[in-house]
Design a protein around this motif. Structure first.
Motif, PDB file in Angstrom:
ATOM      1  N   GLY A  45      76.702  54.568  40.749  1.00 42.74           N
ATOM      2  CA  GLY A  45      75.653  53.575  40.546  1.00 42.74           C
ATOM      3  C   GLY A  45      75.637  53.123  39.101  1.00 42.74           C
ATOM      4  N   LEU A  46      74.841  52.127  38.823  1.00 46.93           N
ATOM      5  CA  LEU A  46      74.754  51.577  37.474  1.00 46.93           C
ATOM      6  C   LEU A  46      74.209  52.603  36.482  1.00 46.93           C
ATOM      7  CD1 LEU A  46      73.185  48.099  38.349  1.00 46.93           C
ATOM      8  CD2 LEU A  46      75.546  48.502  37.590  1.00 46.93           C
ATOM      9  N   SER A  47      74.468  52.361  35.215  1.00 45.37           N
ATOM     10  CA  SER A  47      73.856  53.172  34.167  1.00 45.37           C
ATOM     11  C   SER A  47      72.341  53.033  34.282  1.00 45.37           C
ATOM     12  CB  SER A  47      74.320  52.677  32.799  1.00 45.37           C
ATOM     13  OG  SER A  47      73.682  53.395  31.767  1.00 45.37           O
ATOM     14  N   GLY A  48      71.638  54.159  34.273  1.00 48.62           N
ATOM     15  CA  GLY A  48      70.191  54.119  34.402  1.00 48.62           C
ATOM     16  C   GLY A  48      69.688  54.193  35.833  1.00 48.62           C
ATOM     17  N   SER A  49      70.605  54.306  36.794  1.00 44.86           N
ATOM     18  CA  SER A  49      70.193  54.374  38.201  1.00 44.86           C
ATOM     19  C   SER A  49      69.672  55.760  38.570  1.00 44.86           C
ATOM     20  CB  SER A  49      71.362  54.000  39.122  1.00 44.86           C
ATOM     21  OG  SER A  49      72.458  54.878  38.939  1.00 44.86           O
ATOM     22  N   GLY A  50      69.962  56.767  37.737  1.00 43.07           N
ATOM     23  CA  GLY A  50      69.450  58.113  37.988  1.00 43.07           C
ATOM     24  C   GLY A  50      70.497  59.124  38.402  1.00 43.07           C
ATOM     25  N   PHE A 141      75.397  56.505  46.976  1.00 40.52           N
ATOM     26  CA  PHE A 141      75.235  55.259  46.224  1.00 40.52           C
ATOM     27  C   PHE A 141      73.786  55.104  45.790  1.00 40.52           C
ATOM     28  CE2 PHE A 141      74.844  50.385  46.781  1.00 40.52           C
ATOM     29  CZ  PHE A 141      74.904  50.195  45.397  1.00 40.52           C
ATOM     30  N   LEU A 142      73.543  55.141  44.496  1.00 43.02           N
ATOM     31  CA  LEU A 142      72.204  54.900  43.974  1.00 43.02           C
ATOM     32  C   LEU A 142      72.041  53.389  43.809  1.00 43.02           C
ATOM     33  CD1 LEU A 142      71.693  57.840  41.462  1.00 43.02           C
ATOM     34  CD2 LEU A 142      71.350  57.738  43.945  1.00 43.02           C
ATOM     35  N   ASP A 143      71.518  52.788  44.838  1.00 43.65           N
ATOM     36  CA  ASP A 143      71.419  51.329  44.938  1.00 43.65           C
ATOM     37  C   ASP A 143      70.141  50.847  44.235  1.00 43.65           C
ATOM     38  OD1 ASP A 143      71.796  48.714  45.640  1.00 43.65           O
ATOM     39  OD2 ASP A 143      71.201  48.971  47.737  1.00 43.65           O
ATOM     40  N   THR A 144      70.101  51.078  42.939  1.00 43.05           N
ATOM     41  CA  THR A 144      68.932  50.719  42.139  1.00 43.05           C
ATOM     42  C   THR A 144      69.182  49.373  41.461  1.00 43.05           C
ATOM     43  OG1 THR A 144      68.564  53.076  41.737  1.00 43.05           O
ATOM     44  CG2 THR A 144      67.386  51.521  40.315  1.00 43.05           C
ATOM     45  N   PRO A 145      68.264  48.412  41.603  1.00 47.15           N
ATOM     46  CA  PRO A 145      68.471  47.068  41.047  1.00 47.15           C
ATOM     47  C   PRO A 145      68.759  47.083  39.547  1.00 47.15           C
ATOM     48  CG  PRO A 145      66.577  47.089  42.513  1.00 47.15           C
ATOM     49  CD  PRO A 145      66.982  48.523  42.326  1.00 47.15           C
ATOM     50  N   ILE A 186      70.504  55.396  48.231  1.00 48.06           N
ATOM     51  CA  ILE A 186      69.159  55.670  47.714  1.00 48.06           C
ATOM     52  C   ILE A 186      68.805  54.636  46.656  1.00 48.06           C
ATOM     53  CG2 ILE A 186      67.680  57.339  46.528  1.00 48.06           C
ATOM     54  CD1 ILE A 186      69.654  59.540  47.466  1.00 48.06           C
ATOM     55  N   ASN A 187      67.627  54.068  46.787  1.00 49.79           N
ATOM     56  CA  ASN A 187      67.092  53.182  45.756  1.00 49.79           C
ATOM     57  C   ASN A 187      66.090  53.995  44.951  1.00 49.79           C
ATOM     58  OD1 ASN A 187      65.697  51.316  44.182  1.00 49.79           O
ATOM     59  ND2 ASN A 187      65.679  49.740  45.771  1.00 49.79           N
ATOM     60  N   THR A 188      66.461  54.371  43.734  1.00 49.00           N
ATOM     61  CA  THR A 188      65.611  55.268  42.952  1.00 49.00           C
ATOM     62  C   THR A 188      64.392  54.564  42.362  1.00 49.00           C
ATOM     63  OG1 THR A 188      66.921  54.927  40.919  1.00 49.00           O
ATOM     64  CG2 THR A 188      67.540  56.764  42.365  1.00 49.00           C
ATOM     65  N   SER A 189      64.286  53.259  42.586  1.00 48.11           N
ATOM     66  CA  SER A 189      63.066  52.569  42.144  1.00 48.11           C
ATOM     67  C   SER A 189      61.935  52.793  43.138  1.00 48.11           C
ATOM     68  CB  SER A 189      63.321  51.064  41.974  1.00 48.11           C
ATOM     69  OG  SER A 189      63.595  50.457  43.226  1.00 48.11           O
ATOM     70  N   SER A 196      65.013  62.003  46.812  1.00 45.39           N
ATOM     71  CA  SER A 196      66.435  61.671  46.693  1.00 45.39           C
ATOM     72  C   SER A 196      67.294  62.895  46.973  1.00 45.39           C
ATOM     73  CB  SER A 196      66.726  61.131  45.290  1.00 45.39           C
ATOM     74  OG  SER A 196      66.014  59.936  45.037  1.00 45.39           O
ATOM     75  N   VAL A 197      66.893  64.030  46.428  1.00 41.97           N
ATOM     76  CA  VAL A 197      67.629  65.274  46.660  1.00 41.97           C
ATOM     77  C   VAL A 197      67.567  65.653  48.136  1.00 41.97           C
ATOM     78  CG1 VAL A 197      67.642  67.760  46.204  1.00 41.97           C
ATOM     79  CG2 VAL A 197      67.360  66.151  44.312  1.00 41.97           C
ATOM     80  N   LYS A 198      66.411  65.486  48.747  1.00 42.38           N
ATOM     81  CA  LYS A 198      66.266  65.811  50.175  1.00 42.38           C
ATOM     82  C   LYS A 198      67.188  64.941  51.033  1.00 42.38           C
ATOM     83  CE  LYS A 198      61.501  67.541  50.162  1.00 42.38           C
ATOM     84  NZ  LYS A 198      60.098  67.279  50.600  1.00 42.38           N
ATOM     85  N   ALA A 199      67.330  63.672  50.658  1.00 41.06           N
ATOM     86  CA  ALA A 199      68.202  62.761  51.404  1.00 41.06           C
ATOM     87  C   ALA A 199      69.662  63.219  51.348  1.00 41.06           C
ATOM     88  CB  ALA A 199      68.066  61.344  50.872  1.00 41.06           C
TER      89      ALA A 199
END
Length: 205
Positions: A45-50, A141-145, A186-189, A196-199
């Motif tokens: 995922g992007l930088s800062g997505s978690g 995939f941390l699909d965070t905008p 996962i969208n961390t926003s 997220s860990v549970k997923a």
């Protein structure tokens, strides 16, 4: 014309003559000893997505449940194994290739290895996936905008990228190719660390 150094020639010659040596202890025996199913959990995922935050939390939960794990983080690896690589597309590909090989060795040793890397290119992630047996590679995939990632900017990297100080920055001056077949998205926003860990754990089970 540049000549190869004696060291480079020697390494090339040795590589061409290398023969795989089979060990007495098999990968299955190592996994049985640890009483677990070895896997590579690859967070992208992007930088800062978690990625680092969630990878660390996942590692802690698995460790508390007596799993044998190891965490490979992008920044940490660039302090040692990959400190000779830059941020060009070619260097990024080599960065991911090396990490994939290290992760595969750890899985062969019976471990659950958690990898947190931007890994922006689909082809590079696919190459890593191909290194593992079916079911051993779990892509998260941390699909965070982008705007959310940029608002976090924990290291001030987006600001520098916008100013042109940092070149080849994923999401700004370089592309990010989103996974099409990730096992976990996962969208961390909208999802906190615990959820997220549970997923991810649900996908492992």
């Amino acid at each position: 014309m540049n000549k190869k150094s004696p060291y480079e020639v020697k390494c090339t010659d040795l590589a061409s003559d290398a023969v795989w040596h089979h060990s007495t202890i098999t990968n299955e025996m190592r996994a049985d000893r640890l009483n677990q199913c070895p896997k590579c959990i690859w967070l992208t995922g992007l930088s800062g997505s978690g990625k680092s935050t969630i990878a660390n939390a996942l590692d802690a939960v698995l460790f508390e449940n007596n799993a044998a794990t190891f965490l490979l983080d992008g920044d940490n690896i660039r302090h040692g194994l990959n400190k000779d690589l830059g941020m060009s597309e070619k260097d990024r590909a080599e960065n991911i290739r090396r990490i994939g090989e290290v992760a595969r060795l750890m899985v062969d040793a019976g471990l659950i290895v958690i990898c947190a890397f931007i890994s922006p290119y689909q082809r590079d992630r696919q190459i890593v996936r191909s290194m593992f047996k079916h079911g051993q590679f779990v892509e998260v995939f941390l699909d965070t905008p982008l705007n959310v990632c940029e608002s976090r900017d924990p290291k001030g990297l987006y600001k520098k990228a916008r100013q042109g100080v940092i070149k080849n920055f994923t999401g700004i001056s370089d592309p990010y190719e989103a996974p099409e077949t990730a096992e976990v998205v996962i969208n961390t926003s909208s999802s906190n660390i615990e959820d997220s860990v549970k997923a991810i754990l649900k996908a492992l089970n």
